[in-house]
Design a protein around this motif. Structure first.
Motif, PDB file in Angstrom:
ATOM      1  N   LYS A 210       0.905  -1.027   0.220  1.00 26.50           N
ATOM      2  CA  LYS A 210      -0.036   0.055   0.079  1.00 26.50           C
ATOM      3  C   LYS A 210       0.885   1.340  -0.021  1.00 26.50           C
ATOM      4  O   LYS A 210       2.037   1.195   0.394  1.00 26.50           O
ATOM      5  CB  LYS A 210      -0.996  -0.018   1.354  1.00 26.50           C
ATOM      6  N   LEU A 211       0.046   2.378  -0.321  1.00 27.67           N
ATOM      7  CA  LEU A 211       1.091   3.558  -0.372  1.00 27.67           C
ATOM      8  C   LEU A 211       1.870   3.993   0.820  1.00 27.67           C
ATOM      9  O   LEU A 211       2.801   4.073   0.865  1.00 27.67           O
ATOM     10  CB  LEU A 211      -0.076   4.695  -0.677  1.00 27.67           C
ATOM     11  N   LEU A 212       1.142   3.776   1.978  1.00 33.71           N
ATOM     12  CA  LEU A 212       1.903   4.148   3.368  1.00 33.71           C
ATOM     13  C   LEU A 212       2.922   3.127   3.637  1.00 33.71           C
ATOM     14  O   LEU A 212       3.928   3.378   4.068  1.00 33.71           O
ATOM     15  CB  LEU A 212       0.911   4.070   4.486  1.00 33.71           C
ATOM     16  N   GLN A 213       2.624   1.868   3.226  1.00 38.00           N
ATOM     17  CA  GLN A 213       3.567   0.709   3.537  1.00 38.00           C
ATOM     18  C   GLN A 213       4.865   0.906   2.557  1.00 38.00           C
ATOM     19  O   GLN A 213       6.011   0.873   3.163  1.00 38.00           O
ATOM     20  CB  GLN A 213       3.066  -0.637   3.367  1.00 38.00           C
ATOM     21  N   ALA A 214       4.541   1.262   1.386  1.00 39.13           N
ATOM     22  CA  ALA A 214       5.738   1.674   0.606  1.00 39.13           C
ATOM     23  C   ALA A 214       6.379   2.721   0.810  1.00 39.13           C
ATOM     24  O   ALA A 214       7.824   2.751   0.891  1.00 39.13           O
ATOM     25  CB  ALA A 214       4.984   2.045  -1.064  1.00 39.13           C
ATOM     26  N   SER A 215       5.963   3.903   1.238  1.00 39.68           N
ATOM     27  CA  SER A 215       6.525   4.918   1.641  1.00 39.68           C
ATOM     28  C   SER A 215       7.374   4.723   2.811  1.00 39.68           C
ATOM     29  O   SER A 215       8.569   5.105   2.798  1.00 39.68           O
ATOM     30  CB  SER A 215       5.603   6.217   1.986  1.00 39.68           C
ATOM     31  N   ARG A 216       6.890   4.109   3.860  1.00 40.66           N
ATOM     32  CA  ARG A 216       7.423   3.769   5.139  1.00 40.66           C
ATOM     33  C   ARG A 216       8.609   2.812   4.472  1.00 40.66           C
ATOM     34  O   ARG A 216       9.789   3.035   5.194  1.00 40.66           O
ATOM     35  CB  ARG A 216       6.496   2.872   5.920  1.00 40.66           C
ATOM     36  N   PHE A 217       8.527   1.838   3.803  1.00 40.11           N
ATOM     37  CA  PHE A 217       9.810   1.145   3.403  1.00 40.11           C
ATOM     38  C   PHE A 217      10.843   1.971   2.897  1.00 40.11           C
ATOM     39  O   PHE A 217      12.132   1.666   3.441  1.00 40.11           O
ATOM     40  CB  PHE A 217       9.442   0.163   2.315  1.00 40.11           C
ATOM     41  N   TYR A 218      10.500   2.808   2.326  1.00 40.04           N
ATOM     42  CA  TYR A 218      11.767   3.724   1.598  1.00 40.04           C
ATOM     43  C   TYR A 218      12.299   4.720   2.693  1.00 40.04           C
ATOM     44  O   TYR A 218      13.388   4.794   2.594  1.00 40.04           O
ATOM     45  CB  TYR A 218      10.933   4.681   0.514  1.00 40.04           C
TER      46      TYR A 218
END
Lengths: 298, 358, 159, 139
Positions: free
Chosen positions: A272-280
């Motif tokens: 998800k958007l938030l998960q992807a951002s958090r990963f980065y």
């Protein structure tokens, strides 16, 4: 080597377009093989392009078409431009090859995509554009930090000097951080959030048809070449001095990267958007920061 | 930023037309509105103008995924009304086909869920496995989708090749335990997307009358095969998987574990199956009266009501499909979810709009 | 000039045949055809080797695959989606429902058959048709796609 | 669940008929709200409601309940094609009542019934013989 040669022939249009198509095909073919399918023949992206360019698109409000033409062309031009800065051949590096310019040019395509999304006036296009913008910001933090680490470690903003001078530890960590950024910049799994078909159709591209889509597909193909090319050209300090040999090495290395990225994409679900951002922010930026620390203290 | 995003009636995540309107705040869903009726074909009304045999073909086409459960329940209801019972062999064949269909439906659903998760490789893995089940069903019935197996008081075809079925079922069980379960439970990206997402509490599941895997994933241990055994289900040993957490992951687990149980039921049925008569009987007219039948379909309880005035056409047939009661719970699951979760959450109940609308 | 033009037309026709993108539309069907259609994409049948792709947006598609008897509630969407597809486009009716209404023909909420609303180029009969029959129907559709007029870049007419 | 207990609680006089497919019970003036409240307290689940036209102007409604594995079918008649809604007591009845309103034109007192399977512009009561849907698109 003259700059028209870099722009038009290698690593510019004449190289980048067929290479981009080859990469698009390779991506689909590897995915198909992973899924025990046969997959498309190698000329597939070329025929897709020809077909799209000759469809009869629906009429738009007058004056809008110019944006559908200009934005992909701008993105295409900028991406090919960024490609010419890559330190592939020793001779091409002296005049150009500025890191800052490269970063600026490589960012043009995502911005054009965001604009296209908003221009489409479709809710899916707009949500796709918002997602693309969010992810561009999320991924640029590690992307740029890693590049700064490389520049600092090699004491230069020139890509050629980075390629030949960066110390091994910094280079390895920073390139890994850059590799982390590629799936999002190429909109691949697990970070294919901005073009998540099952959520928002094709995101910003949903409302594009015919040549409008065809031009964008071409840009996307060249994006593959430029972004995989960045890592491929920075990975090896050694240059043979013979243009053809260096070019072949570069092309092969880029294709290896395509294989790696595709295999990762094939083995993951979309985040998800938030998960992807958090990963980065966590892993991508953490790795890039490590590269920076290593470059500062080693 | 607040906006309303329409999902459907045509959308890549939906196999069928259906509309979900999401009022979003940024990426968060504030309220969801469901609109159905795109698949409404007035099947119950058409059924009143056809005779009871023609209606078997009609009810087969309520749903193309679980076609067999509809004819099965319809025939069971007719048999209740007529006061007859099919032969033992016919009952075993019905169980085997019904459980194979459950396998098919669950594998298909796993594939659809993987597709919505953007996990194309897993989608393809599921569909490759589905072909194995399709082959088995084709071996038994001669058809891939609408099997046309059920007749009043029996079945239309005998099961002649138990060994092929046994081998196929073992292959499926191995693949479910060795591939699907590990990927769905261990893959970090799948976990990240499914755990804690789209929670349906036990209280809500009971209040809204949810059935099948949707209810069982919310801790409601309810399975018609055990609560009120029909056919010969009381002769098999199997357990009913129940999960307590009520999220998407729980619904995935319940279905995956159910597949393993189905494989075991089929093995037991093949083992126990007696020889003998299997054909149905020809009935043209019904006695006046009313009757119901219900069974545990892949998606939950299917319920048929038949009323007859003694003519060859039924007075009224009521079809209550599991999706019809599970669908309204989607609204509860969606509140507070993110836009990206919405397609997955609506798919997690394994919705069938052609069943819901009829 | 003449020869160049004819080469261009040939190239475009060939490219079309090698890159047909599909959009799938369920107009109130029972899922049977839809799942069998989906099965065409999967390992056993794998239509991608013919360059076929299933698209999520009708604007990207060349071939519209319709299943279902066309109910009253889907009819408007059907016509909108057909209009959104850029030419050249062909329509494949999958299954018996869009062709005749099948078992739902006398339902008051079914308004089909499909050809009342949009032109149909290929019929694939069956309830549901097997995936190989659907593939054959799509192959026929591709042949029809190739014969449609060829236009130049940006849709200007050449032939 | 004890049949006698239900009978006393709901104050029913007619006896039920017990068959293999559950307990069938026709009650002329059943208080459906009372019934729903009582059965839900006793952990019964509303399976569905079946509507059958009864004569020209009324409908017979059968409430099918699952009382811990035991089927219970309570039927009653509408009065002037109207009956109390149980949706407030039993959320599961929400869609069921909307569908019955669409197909049989039964009015449920105490709630709004927005169309479920029909369109907002359609007349309700599709199953009541010859109420035609509009003919647009049929030409």
């Amino acid at each position: 080597m003259p700059s028209w040669f870099a722009l038009l022939i290698f690593p510019g249009f004449l190289y980048a377009v067929p290479m981009g198509w080859l990469m698009l095909w390779l991506e689909r073919k590897i995915l198909a093989r992973l899924q025990s399918r046969i997959g498309p023949p190698f000329y597939q992206p070329f025929f897709d392009f020809i077909k799209l360019m000759t469809k009869e698109p629906l009429r738009r409000a007058s004056g809008e078409d110019i944006f559908y033409l200009l934005l992909p062309l701008l993105a295409l031009g900028a991406t090919v431009g960024s490609l010419t800065l890559l330190p592939i051949l020793p001779s091409s590096a002296s005049a150009v090859g500025d890191l800052v310019l490269f970063v600026a040019l490589v960012e043009v395509a995502p911005i054009c995509l965001v604009l296209l999304g908003f221009l489409s006036r479709s809710i899916f296009g707009q949500v796709g554009a918002i997602r693309e913008a969010t992810l561009t910001i999320a991924t640029n933090l590690p992307f740029i930090t890693a590049l700064i680490a490389l520049a600092y470690a090699s004491g230069s903003l020139r890509l050629m000097e980075i390629a030949s001078n960066a110390p091994l530890a910094t280079r390895a960590i920073a390139l890994l951080a850059l590799l982390f950024c590629l799936p999002i910049k190429l909109r691949l799994n697990p970070f294919s959030v901005a073009n998540a078909e099952q959520e928002i159709y094709q995101g910003a591209l949903t409302e594009l048809d015919g040549w409008r889509l065809g031009l964008w597909e071409l840009t996307h193909a060249v994006e593959w070449v430029a972004l995989s090319g960045l890592i491929a050209s920075l990975a090896v300090p050694w240059r043979s001095g013979q243009a053809i040999l260096d070019a072949i090495l570069f092309a092969l290395l880029s294709l290896v990267l395509v294989v790696v990225l595709t295999v990762i994409a094939g083995a993951t679900a979309r985040l998800k958007l938030l998960q992807a951002s958090r990963f980065y922010w966590r892993w991508g930026f953490g790795l890039a920061l490590l590269a920076l620390v290593v470059s500062l203290f080693l | 930023m607040s906006y309303t995003i329409p999902i459907g009636p045509y959308h890549p995540a939906l196999e069928e037309p259906y509309k979900l309107e999401l009022e979003c705040e940024g990426e968060n869903v504030r309220e969801a509105h469901l609109q159905i009726g795109f698949n409404f074909r007035a099947i119950e009304l058409i059924a009143q103008s056809r005779n009871i045999i023609q209606n078997i073909a009609l009810f087969e086409r309520v749903c193309g995924i679980c076609s067999n459960v509809h004819t099965l329940t319809y025939c069971l209801a007719l048999e209740n009304l007529l006061g007859i019972e099919p032969s033992l062999r016919a009952q075993y064949i019905r169980v085997i086909v019904a459980e194979l269909e459950r396998l098919h439906s669950h594998i298909l659903w796993a594939g659809a869920a993987a597709h919505i998760l953007g996990f194309q490789t897993l989608f393809m893995t599921c569909f490759r496995l589905r072909e194995v089940v399709m082959d088995l069903l084709e071996t038994i019935s001669g058809n891939r989708v609408n099997y046309a197996m059920n007749a009043i008081g029996g079945v239309n075809r005998d099961l002649t090749d138990p060994q092929t079925i046994r081998d196929g079922v073992r292959q499926i069980q191995k693949a479910v335990e060795g591939q699907l379960l590990p990927i769905f439970t261990n893959d970090p990206t799948v976990r990240a997307r499914c755990a804690g997402v789209g929670i349906l509490t036990k209280a809500n599941a009971i209040a809204w009358g949810a059935v099948g895997p949707t209810a069982r994933a919310s801790g409601v241990a309810q399975d018609i095969r055990q609560a009120q055994p029909y056919l010969v289900y009381d002769r098999f040993e199997f357990s009913v998987p129940v999960q307590e957490s009520g999220d998407v992951l729980a619904r995935i687990l319940v279905r995956a574990l159910e597949m393993v149980e189905s494989c075991q039921i089929i093995e037991q049925a093949l083992e126990q199956m007696p020889s003998g008569q299997w054909k149905g009987q020809l009935f043209v007219e019904l006695p006046p009266g009313e009757a119901v039948a219900r069974i545990e379909a892949p998606r939950g309880e299917v319920f048929y009501y038949i009323a007859s005035d003694g003519s060859e056409k039924p007075l009224r047939v009521k079809v209550r499909t599991p999706s019809f009661v599970n669908m309204p719970t989607v609204r509860l699951m969606l509140k507070g979810a993110t836009l990206a979760d919405a397609p997955l959450i609506q798919a997690s109940i394994d919705p069938c709009y052609s069943c819901t609308d009829r | 000039m003449e020869a160049k033009l004819s080469f261009f037309v040939h190239l475009v026709r060939y490219a079309r045949g090698r890159s047909p993108w599909l959009f799938h539309l369920n107009c109130g069907g029972c899922n049977g055809c839809d799942i069998e259609f989906l099965a065409c994409l999967t390992p056993r049948y794998d239509v991608e080797q013919l360059g076929i792709r299933l698209e999520g947006s009708p604007r990207h598609a060349d071939i519209l695959c319709v299943s279902g008897p066309v109910t009253r509630n889907t009819q408007a969407a059907l016509q909108t989606i057909y209009a959104q597809m850029p030419a050249p486009k062909v329509v494949v009716a999958i299954g018996s429902c869009p062709a005749s209404g099948n078992v739902f023909a006398d339902s008051p909420s079914v308004v089909g058959p499909l050809e009342k609303f949009i032109p149909v180029d290929v019929y694939v009969p069956g309830c549901p048709p097997r995936p190989n029959a659907i593939l054959e129907g799509i192959a026929n559709a591709i042949e029809q796609l190739k014969t449609k007029p060829v236009t130049g870049i940006g849709g200007k007419s050449h032939a | 669940m004890n049949v006698e207990e239900i009978r006393q609680t709901l104050g029913i006089e007619t006896p039920p008929s017990q068959r293999t497919d559950g307990i069938w019970w026709h009650i002329a003036g059943l208080n459906v709200c009372h019934m729903a409240q009582y059965l839900i307290q006793n952990e019964a689940r509303l399976i569905t409601i079946t509507a059958i036209p009864d004569g020209k102007s009324e409908c017979r409604l059968i409430y099918h309940w699952d009382c811990q594995g035991q089927l219970l079918h309570l039927s009653t008649l509408t009065q002037g094609r109207k009956i109390d809604s149980v949706a407030a007591i039993c959320p599961a009845a929400d869609w069921i009542e909307r569908e019955i309103h669409d197909l049989f034109g039964v009015i449920f007192n105490g709630r709004e019934t927005s169309p479920l399977v029909l369109r907002a512009s359609d007349p309700s009561g599709l199953f009541l013989a010859n109420i035609p849907l509009d003919e647009e698109g049929k030409e």
